[in-house]
Write an enzyme that holds these catalytic residues in place. Structure first.
Site, PDB file in Angstrom:
ATOM      1  N   GLU A 429       0.831  -1.214   0.000  1.00  0.00           N
ATOM      2  CA  GLU A 429       0.000   0.000   0.000  1.00  0.00           C
ATOM      3  C   GLU A 429       0.863   1.261   0.000  1.00  0.00           C
ATOM      4  OE1 GLU A 429      -3.265  -0.992  -0.330  1.00  0.00           O
ATOM      5  OE2 GLU A 429      -3.085   1.051  -1.082  1.00  0.00           O
TER       6      GLU A 429
HETATM    7  C1  LIG Z   1       1.710  -9.770   0.649  1.00  0.00           C
HETATM    8  C2  LIG Z   1       1.566  -8.686  -0.369  1.00  0.00           C
HETATM    9  C3  LIG Z   1       0.290  -8.296  -0.760  1.00  0.00           C
HETATM   10  C4  LIG Z   1       0.129  -7.304  -1.745  1.00  0.00           C
HETATM   11  N1  LIG Z   1      -1.139  -6.971  -2.175  1.00  0.00           N
HETATM   12  C5  LIG Z   1      -1.286  -6.177  -3.272  1.00  0.00           C
HETATM   13  C6  LIG Z   1      -2.566  -5.985  -3.888  1.00  0.00           C
HETATM   14  O1  LIG Z   1      -3.582  -6.487  -3.411  1.00  0.00           O
HETATM   15  N2  LIG Z   1      -2.637  -5.236  -5.021  1.00  0.00           N
HETATM   16  C7  LIG Z   1      -1.548  -4.656  -5.580  1.00  0.00           C
HETATM   17  O2  LIG Z   1      -1.679  -4.003  -6.611  1.00  0.00           O
HETATM   18  N3  LIG Z   1      -0.299  -4.811  -5.020  1.00  0.00           N
HETATM   19  C8  LIG Z   1      -0.160  -5.550  -3.881  1.00  0.00           C
HETATM   20  N4  LIG Z   1       1.089  -5.746  -3.325  1.00  0.00           N
HETATM   21  C9  LIG Z   1       2.241  -5.078  -3.920  1.00  0.00           C
HETATM   22  C10 LIG Z   1       2.803  -3.982  -3.036  1.00  0.00           C
HETATM   23  O3  LIG Z   1       1.941  -2.880  -2.996  1.00  0.00           O
HETATM   24  C11 LIG Z   1       4.214  -3.649  -3.563  1.00  0.00           C
HETATM   25  O4  LIG Z   1       5.046  -4.738  -3.189  1.00  0.00           O
HETATM   26  C12 LIG Z   1       4.742  -2.348  -3.010  1.00  0.00           C
HETATM   27  O5  LIG Z   1       4.035  -1.265  -3.560  1.00  0.00           O
HETATM   28  C13 LIG Z   1       6.236  -2.149  -3.313  1.00  0.00           C
HETATM   29  O6  LIG Z   1       6.522  -2.398  -4.658  1.00  0.00           O
HETATM   30  P1  LIG Z   1       7.733  -3.393  -5.027  1.00  0.00           P
HETATM   31  O7  LIG Z   1       7.500  -4.654  -4.279  1.00  0.00           O
HETATM   32  O8  LIG Z   1       7.832  -3.486  -6.510  1.00  0.00           O
HETATM   33  O9  LIG Z   1       9.015  -2.718  -4.435  1.00  0.00           O
HETATM   34  P2  LIG Z   1       9.934  -1.621  -5.160  1.00  0.00           P
HETATM   35  O10 LIG Z   1       9.070  -0.571  -5.769  1.00  0.00           O
HETATM   36  O11 LIG Z   1      10.907  -2.326  -6.035  1.00  0.00           O
HETATM   37  O12 LIG Z   1      10.684  -0.986  -3.922  1.00  0.00           O
HETATM   38  C14 LIG Z   1      11.882  -1.527  -3.347  1.00  0.00           C
HETATM   39  C15 LIG Z   1      12.455  -0.495  -2.374  1.00  0.00           C
HETATM   40  O13 LIG Z   1      12.793   0.711  -3.092  1.00  0.00           O
HETATM   41  C16 LIG Z   1      12.129   1.824  -2.525  1.00  0.00           C
HETATM   42  N5  LIG Z   1      11.722   2.739  -3.598  1.00  0.00           N
HETATM   43  C17 LIG Z   1      11.149   2.422  -4.783  1.00  0.00           C
HETATM   44  N6  LIG Z   1      10.913   3.545  -5.495  1.00  0.00           N
HETATM   45  C18 LIG Z   1      11.347   4.583  -4.750  1.00  0.00           C
HETATM   46  C19 LIG Z   1      11.391   6.007  -4.944  1.00  0.00           C
HETATM   47  N7  LIG Z   1      10.897   6.595  -6.047  1.00  0.00           N
HETATM   48  N8  LIG Z   1      11.941   6.755  -3.963  1.00  0.00           N
HETATM   49  C20 LIG Z   1      12.425   6.186  -2.849  1.00  0.00           C
HETATM   50  N9  LIG Z   1      12.399   4.868  -2.605  1.00  0.00           N
HETATM   51  C21 LIG Z   1      11.870   4.072  -3.543  1.00  0.00           C
HETATM   52  C22 LIG Z   1      10.917   1.268  -1.771  1.00  0.00           C
HETATM   53  O14 LIG Z   1      10.495   2.110  -0.704  1.00  0.00           O
HETATM   54  C23 LIG Z   1      11.472  -0.080  -1.279  1.00  0.00           C
HETATM   55  O15 LIG Z   1      12.151   0.092  -0.072  1.00  0.00           O
HETATM   56  C24 LIG Z   1       1.266  -6.684  -2.307  1.00  0.00           C
HETATM   57  C25 LIG Z   1       2.545  -7.070  -1.881  1.00  0.00           C
HETATM   58  C26 LIG Z   1       2.699  -8.062  -0.943  1.00  0.00           C
HETATM   59  C27 LIG Z   1       4.090  -8.477  -0.548  1.00  0.00           C
END
Ligand SMILES: Cc1cc2nc3c(=O)[nH]c(=O)nc-3n(C[C@H](O)[C@H](O)[C@H](O)COP(=O)(O)OP(=O)(O)OC[C@H]3O[C@@H](n4cnc5c(N)ncnc54)[C@H](O)[C@@H]3O)c2cc1C
Length: 559
Positions: A429
């Protein structure tokens, strides 16, 4: 240790600290009288304690599984969900025009905390439905509302939120899923979504996926995203679930926690969908859903923190080691360091709870009286409620394991489950880093007006605190706020996380000073713990917040 819903705390915070009875004076929430609030809290507590909590362990031990393309949920989840839906809890805050109760979000937030504390994995299902309901209420066409809202509000059908794709996590603008026009005004959605919570299950008759995708003429980035409602089963002429839509669950993720919540990889293969909101207006519609969900996720942290605290306190009272210095408490609870952990758990939980409730209350006041200052207050508090609530969930669950000693690491006590389940809440989220950037970016973009208004409220509370500790924290935060307003974006973002925490701790002081003013005997000692031993961190956090980015890039990460 059986979960006990914190009804007395919730009632006290609502009535004596936040003054939420002001809502009853409005036409919109006139029915949310003290008696109604008491009745709802009591009934929700009964549901959480006797129906939801008993299924928590089964969700962990027998995860949801994929069988022949269909998700089978954990034992007892279907019955528990049915009780939740039949009690009308999904539609507590939804509009009465579509079968909802029209009660304040503040009350739904209390219920959400109890559900999360009792069984977080299961509680995610109705939480996502509530986000879908709000998005459809605000952005859906009249036809979509008439067909889908009554089913979602009653809990007969559930909702999901589909943003994430392998290359599009935090960077939602990188979404590639496509929407082609169909012959009849509908759209054909194609693409893969990952991490979709409750993306499939066997506990309701239909699932309404809200999916972000791009129209053929879409601009790149977030401006080119549109939102679609894509049902698992296409409704027939009578509005009942008809033929299967062209979508499927590819696989389920194996997760660290939340085993009872199916996290799905979804494939949309020319699935039929309906546009929600304007073409290319997907982000506006999705933000409605995400803001609701951000507060809801903050509350997940609070719910787990409460459950972890209760379990740790019960264990500490029973477990004997050596000679307790407290004649009345022979268990380890008598030792000063165990006491430190328990009091820290209690203070963090209650301050995170107060922030979440105040956020919900502000949004309710905005809806009730249409005052943009209340809306701005709610918007400012949302990232704080999400990040501090979930950080608190993690910290308190970790302390809960620590209080249990070696037994905390052994699964049978159940406290390791709190720790594993809650760990995702600072990630999904919008990660907590993203929440902090939202706070120092978008939420200060009004020239700091909303932040200064809240700081003025804190300063007024601080005037009644003789030691001047809250006033000192508020002054440090005001200086850091001025620095943020003048700084370049990267410098702000480098200090955003400590700034958010300083804000949360200062707000915590504000609520606890007010709590002790209302009931000195019950709250003064907890206020003093927070002011003397935690709020003191604020000066250091504000200093770190204003250090800028250069020093971070100066460190050679290769060594
Ligand atoms: C159990 C679970 C349930 C989920 N449920 C849903 C769902 O129902 N629907 C849905 O759509 N998604 C869902 N998600 C996805 C979730 O919202 C994403 O995992 C989350 O938004 C982070 O994206 P990412 O995993 O690609 O991490 P990344 O975007 O790759 O981030 C990795 C790290 O980099 C940092 N980062 C990335 N971009 C920036 C920036 N511009 N500036 C500073 N720091 C940055 C982040 O803070 C993090 O620490 C779920 C995830 C999990 C694990």
């Amino acid at each position: 240790m059986a979960y006990r819903a914190p009804v007395a705390d919730l009632r006290f915070l609502l009535g004596s600290v936040l003054g939420t009875d002001r809502l009853t004076a409005s036409e919109r929430f006139a029915e949310a009288t003290g008696e109604t609030v008491d009745a709802i809290l009591a009934e929700a507590a009964r549901l959480a304690e006797t129906v939801l909590a008993p299924t928590r362990r089964a969700g962990d031990e027998t995860p949801a599984r994929l069988e022949n393309g269909v998700v089978r949920t954990s034992p007892g989840f279907a019955q528990a969900y049915r009780a939740y839906a039949e009690g009308g809890w999904v539609g507590l805050a939804a509009s009465p025009g579509h079968g909802g109760m029209g009660l304040p979000l503040t009350l739904a937030t209390c219920v959400g905390e109890m559900a999360a504390g009792a069984n977080l994995a299961l509680s995610l299902c109705p939480l996502l439905s509530q986000g879908a309901i709000e998005a459809l209420e605000k952005h859906g066409s009249d036809e979509l509302k008439a067909l889908y809202l009554p089913k979602l509000v009653s809990g007969e059908w559930t909702g999901t939120m589909n943003l994430t794709e392998p290359q599009a996590g935090t960077d939602v603008g990188a979404v590639r899923s496509r929407a082609e026009p169909g012959p009849d005004g509908t759209w054909r959605i194609t693409g893969q979504k990952i991490f979709i919570t409750w993306g499939d299950h066997d506990i309701a008759a239909n699932i309404c996926h809200l999916v972000l995708a791009r129209l053929p003429d879409a601009a790149p980035g977030t401006r080119g995203l549109s939102l679609f409602l894509v049902p698992k089963r296409l409704p027939d002429a009578g509005g009942e679930p008809g033929p299967a839509n062209s979508l499927r669950v590819v696989s389920l993720e194996h997760k660290m926690g939340l085993h009872g919540s199916p996290t799905c990889v979804m494939s949309y293969e020319g699935a039929t969908g309906w546009l929600v909101g304007a073409p290319h207006g997907g982000m506006a519609a999705m933000f409605t859903m995400m803001n609701n969900a951000r507060l809801g996720v903050g509350v997940e942290g609070v719910g787990i923190a409460e459950a972890a605290y209760q379990a740790a306190l019960a264990y500490a009272r029973e477990r004997r080691q050596g000679r307790s210095p407290d004649a009345d408490e022979p268990g380890i609870v008598g030792f000063p360091d165990v006491r430190r952990m328990l009091v820290a758990m209690r203070a963090a939980t209650v301050t995170a709870r107060a922030i979440a409730l105040d956020c919900a209350f502000s949004l309710d006041m905005a809806a009730a009286i249409g005052d943009p200052a209340w809306a701005a207050r709610g918007a400012l508090l949302t990232p704080i409620a999400k990040a501090y609530g979930t950080d608190t969930g993690c910290e308190v669950a970790a302390l809960g394991v620590q209080v249990h000693g070696g037994m905390g690491y052994i699964e049978e006590t159940g406290v390791a489950q709190f720790y594993r389940d809650v760990r995702v809440t600072p990630i999904y989220e919008g990660t907590n880093g993203v929440q902090a950037m939202d706070l120092v970016g978008r939420k200060l973009a009004d020239g700091g007006a909303a932040a200064r208004a809240l700081l003025a409220e804190i300063a007024a509370t601080a005037a009644g605190e003789p030691e001047g500790r809250l006033a000192a924290a508020a002054a440090a935060l005001a200086t850091a706020t001025d620095w943020m307003l003048a700084a370049e974006p990267d410098d702000r973002f480098a200090g955003a996380v400590p700034y958010l925490r300083a804000f949360a701790l200062t707000l915590g002081g504000h609520y606890l000073v007010r709590a002790a003013a209302a009931d000195h005997a019950a709250w003064a000692a907890l206020r003093d713990f927070h002011l003397h031993r935690t709020l003191t961190e604020t000066a250091g956090l504000c200093a770190a917040a204003c250090e800028g980015a250069a020093g971070l890039y100066a460190v050679d990460l290769a060594f």
